[in-house]
Motif scaffolding. Structure first.
Motif, PDB file in Angstrom:
ATOM      1  N   ASN A  24      15.621   5.487  10.729  1.00 14.19           N
ATOM      2  CA  ASN A  24      15.149   5.380   9.340  1.00 14.19           C
ATOM      3  C   ASN A  24      15.429   4.011   8.706  1.00 14.19           C
ATOM      4  N   VAL A  25      15.765   3.027   9.545  1.00 16.22           N
ATOM      5  CA  VAL A  25      16.110   1.704   8.990  1.00 16.22           C
ATOM      6  C   VAL A  25      14.969   1.168   8.129  1.00 16.22           C
ATOM      7  N   THR A  26      15.283   0.701   6.951  1.00 13.36           N
ATOM      8  CA  THR A  26      14.269   0.149   6.051  1.00 13.36           C
ATOM      9  C   THR A  26      14.951  -0.742   5.035  1.00 13.36           C
ATOM     10  N   ARG A  27      14.193  -1.479   4.264  1.00 15.56           N
ATOM     11  CA  ARG A  27      14.741  -2.326   3.190  1.00 15.56           C
ATOM     12  C   ARG A  27      13.672  -2.549   2.136  1.00 15.56           C
ATOM     13  N   PHE A  28      14.104  -2.836   0.926  1.00 17.15           N
ATOM     14  CA  PHE A  28      13.151  -3.266  -0.095  1.00 17.15           C
ATOM     15  C   PHE A  28      12.533  -4.599   0.362  1.00 17.15           C
ATOM     16  N   PHE A  29      11.234  -4.731   0.160  1.00 15.42           N
ATOM     17  CA  PHE A  29      10.477  -5.948   0.469  1.00 15.42           C
ATOM     18  C   PHE A  29      10.700  -6.428   1.907  1.00 15.42           C
ATOM     19  N   ARG A  30      10.854  -5.473   2.833  1.00 14.84           N
ATOM     20  CA  ARG A  30      10.962  -5.813   4.259  1.00 14.84           C
ATOM     21  C   ARG A  30       9.647  -6.485   4.678  1.00 14.84           C
ATOM     22  N   GLU A  31       9.733  -7.527   5.464  1.00 13.12           N
ATOM     23  CA  GLU A  31       8.550  -8.313   5.882  1.00 13.12           C
ATOM     24  C   GLU A  31       7.773  -8.717   4.620  1.00 13.12           C
ATOM     25  N   ASP A  32       8.403  -9.563   3.827  1.00 13.59           N
ATOM     26  CA  ASP A  32       7.898  -9.802   2.468  1.00 13.59           C
ATOM     27  C   ASP A  32       6.541 -10.490   2.407  1.00 13.59           C
ATOM     28  N   HIS A  33       6.079 -11.073   3.530  1.00 15.48           N
ATOM     29  CA  HIS A  33       4.733 -11.686   3.489  1.00 15.48           C
ATOM     30  C   HIS A  33       3.661 -10.620   3.222  1.00 15.48           C
ATOM     31  N   HIS A  34       3.935  -9.353   3.605  1.00 17.55           N
ATOM     32  CA  HIS A  34       2.965  -8.294   3.326  1.00 17.55           C
ATOM     33  C   HIS A  34       2.798  -8.085   1.819  1.00 17.55           C
ATOM     34  N   PHE A  35       3.910  -8.186   1.094  1.00 14.99           N
ATOM     35  CA  PHE A  35       3.847  -7.960  -0.351  1.00 14.99           C
ATOM     36  C   PHE A  35       3.188  -9.152  -1.050  1.00 14.99           C
ATOM     37  N   GLY A  36       3.388 -10.357  -0.485  1.00 15.64           N
ATOM     38  CA  GLY A  36       2.696 -11.545  -1.001  1.00 15.64           C
ATOM     39  C   GLY A  36       1.193 -11.399  -0.809  1.00 15.64           C
ATOM     40  N   HIS A  37       0.804 -10.917   0.375  1.00 18.04           N
ATOM     41  CA  HIS A  37      -0.617 -10.713   0.676  1.00 18.04           C
ATOM     42  C   HIS A  37      -1.211  -9.644  -0.234  1.00 18.04           C
ATOM     43  N   LEU A  38      -0.476  -8.543  -0.373  1.00 17.52           N
ATOM     44  CA  LEU A  38      -0.931  -7.436  -1.225  1.00 17.52           C
ATOM     45  C   LEU A  38      -1.178  -7.944  -2.659  1.00 17.52           C
ATOM     46  N   LYS A  39      -0.223  -8.731  -3.137  1.00 19.92           N
ATOM     47  CA  LYS A  39      -0.289  -9.209  -4.524  1.00 19.92           C
ATOM     48  C   LYS A  39      -1.449 -10.196  -4.736  1.00 19.92           C
ATOM     49  N   ALA A  40      -1.615 -11.093  -3.756  1.00 19.62           N
ATOM     50  CA  ALA A  40      -2.618 -12.152  -3.948  1.00 19.62           C
ATOM     51  C   ALA A  40      -4.018 -11.723  -3.517  1.00 19.62           C
ATOM     52  N   GLN A  41      -4.116 -10.940  -2.430  1.00 25.23           N
ATOM     53  CA  GLN A  41      -5.434 -10.699  -1.822  1.00 25.23           C
ATOM     54  C   GLN A  41      -6.020  -9.322  -2.101  1.00 25.23           C
ATOM     55  N   VAL A  42      -5.194  -8.346  -2.399  1.00 27.55           N
ATOM     56  CA  VAL A  42      -5.690  -6.967  -2.428  1.00 27.55           C
ATOM     57  C   VAL A  42      -5.612  -6.345  -3.820  1.00 27.55           C
ATOM     58  N   LEU A  43      -4.441  -6.444  -4.439  1.00 31.34           N
ATOM     59  CA  LEU A  43      -4.261  -5.744  -5.727  1.00 31.34           C
ATOM     60  C   LEU A  43      -5.188  -6.237  -6.845  1.00 31.34           C
ATOM     61  N   PRO A  44      -5.484  -7.554  -6.943  1.00 27.88           N
ATOM     62  CA  PRO A  44      -6.343  -7.972  -8.066  1.00 27.88           C
ATOM     63  C   PRO A  44      -7.670  -7.197  -8.122  1.00 27.88           C
ATOM     64  N   ASN A  45      -8.327  -6.963  -6.972  1.00 25.27           N
ATOM     65  CA  ASN A  45      -9.592  -6.200  -6.970  1.00 25.27           C
ATOM     66  C   ASN A  45      -9.358  -4.742  -7.361  1.00 25.27           C
ATOM     67  N   LEU A  46      -8.273  -4.166  -6.839  1.00 26.67           N
ATOM     68  CA  LEU A  46      -7.995  -2.752  -7.151  1.00 26.67           C
ATOM     69  C   LEU A  46      -7.694  -2.594  -8.643  1.00 26.67           C
ATOM     70  N   ILE A  47      -6.953  -3.545  -9.193  1.00 27.80           N
ATOM     71  CA  ILE A  47      -6.593  -3.478 -10.620  1.00 27.80           C
ATOM     72  C   ILE A  47      -7.863  -3.593 -11.477  1.00 27.80           C
ATOM     73  N   ALA A  48      -8.738  -4.518 -11.095  1.00 24.28           N
ATOM     74  CA  ALA A  48      -9.994  -4.667 -11.861  1.00 24.28           C
ATOM     75  C   ALA A  48     -10.781  -3.355 -11.807  1.00 24.28           C
ATOM     76  N   ARG A  49     -10.798  -2.739 -10.634  1.00 26.75           N
ATOM     77  CA  ARG A  49     -11.554  -1.484 -10.488  1.00 26.75           C
ATOM     78  C   ARG A  49     -10.974  -0.370 -11.358  1.00 26.75           C
ATOM     79  N   VAL A  50      -9.650  -0.198 -11.333  1.00 29.45           N
ATOM     80  CA  VAL A  50      -9.081   0.917 -12.106  1.00 29.45           C
ATOM     81  C   VAL A  50      -9.161   0.642 -13.616  1.00 29.45           C
TER      82      VAL A  50
END
Ligand SMILES: C[S@@+](CC[C@H](N)C(=O)[O-])C[C@H]1O[C@@H](n2cnc3c(N)ncnc32)[C@H](O)[C@@H]1O
Length: 294
Positions: free
Chosen positions: A93-119
């Protein structure tokens, strides 16, 4: 004569690990077969010491004197509950907050802006953390969302967090984390979206909690979710499955993604099988389903 030189039948009866309880190659095979059948997890004999140390505690608690007796218990109808405990003990069950943080950078810059505009225009968005462990991954996704959209709770954007292990699901729901566990969280996010709990740690606050729903789910079984997901995180889970099971799981995730949806996997995992033709990658274990924009 070494263990490796003995005949297969004698070897099956000899102890694999020397310790308080008898633990033979046969016992290991039985336990590995049950874990594979229940959770898709492939255990190799090199993990015998780990299996022994994690389950010895269960044997002691149950007052059993050998792994043979434990195998008989978990294989019987009366041992159904203990089989669940075995599964929980053998998953990592090993895990951490913001593990592999480049994924969260990608999510924030590339993915969430479109989803936020949609909702914001009245649409819906769904994100799935599959194999979420004790909640650090889905809460990191939610914190990334809140950093862009502090009023996210007023819109139809939700994060589903699932895991096979009921203990970690309970921890995620509880949402209490020690101060040390919280160190990867930026201070402004921590103080805004968590509540200090004594000196020892932090509890997720209501706005953060509202975005994440925890459910017990075995990825090997049926998936009851009806809708598709715009984003799926399944990181450091498939690594415990054999190649064929991995290919099957990637294909199922691909079928569950909406057109243009994103899939994030762990740094040591690779997409294999038919899903590889349907996904494009930026080379950083971030994939996008080919098709219309998210
Ligand atoms: C190493 S943790 C990864 C946690 C998180 N995704 C991360 O990367 O930090 C792997 C998680 O997968 C879960 N898991 C293993 N087999 C599973 C299965 N068949 N179905 C659902 N969850 C599973 C385990 O219980 C464990 O919590």
């Amino acid at each position: 004569m070494t263990l490796a030189q003995t005949s297969p039948s004698r070897r099956a009866e000899q102890d694999l690990v020397k310790g308080e309880f008898a633990f033979t190659a046969d016992d290991f095979r039985h336990l590995a077969a049950m874990l594979h059948a229940d959770a898709g997890i492939a255990l190799v004999e090199a993990k015998a010491n780990l299996v022994y140390s994690r389950l010895a505690k269960r044997l002691r608690k149950l007052g059993l004197d050998s792994f043979k007796a434990y195998c008989a218990l978990v294989a019987s109808p009366a041992g159904a509950e203990e089989r669940q405990n075995m599964l929980a003990a053998l998953t990592t069950n090993v895990t951490r907050f913001f593990r592999e943080d480049h994924h969260f950078g990608h999510l924030k810059a590339q993915v969430l802006p479109n989803l936020i505009a949609r909702v914001r225009q009245g649409g819906r968005a769904r994100i799935w953390s599959a194999g979420c462990s004790s909640g650090q991954e889905p809460y990191s996704i939610a914190l990334t969302l809140l950093s862009l959209m502090p009023d996210a709770g007023r819109f139809d954007i939700k994060i589903l967090a699932t895991d096979i292990d009921p203990n970690v699901i309970a921890e995620g729901r509880q949402g209490y984390y020690s101060a040390e566990t919280c160190t990867p969280i930026a201070n402004d996010l921590l103080t805004r979206w968590f509540q200090a709990t004594g000196r020892e740690g932090w509890t997720v606050g209501p706005e953060l909690r509202q975005l994440v729903s925890f459910r017990e789910l075995n990825l090997m079984g049926n998936w009851p979710m009806r809708g598709q997901f715009d984003v799926i995180f399944c990181r450091n889970v498939a690594i415990y499955f054999e190649e064929e099971t991995q290919s099957r799981i990637w294909a199922r995730f691909t079928a569950q993604l909406s057109p243009g949806g994103s899939l994030y996997i762990g740094h040591s995992e690779r997409i294999s099988g038919s899903a590889a033709d349907l996904l494009s990658t930026d080379g950083l274990t971030t994939y996008r389903l080919r098709g219309a924009g998210a």
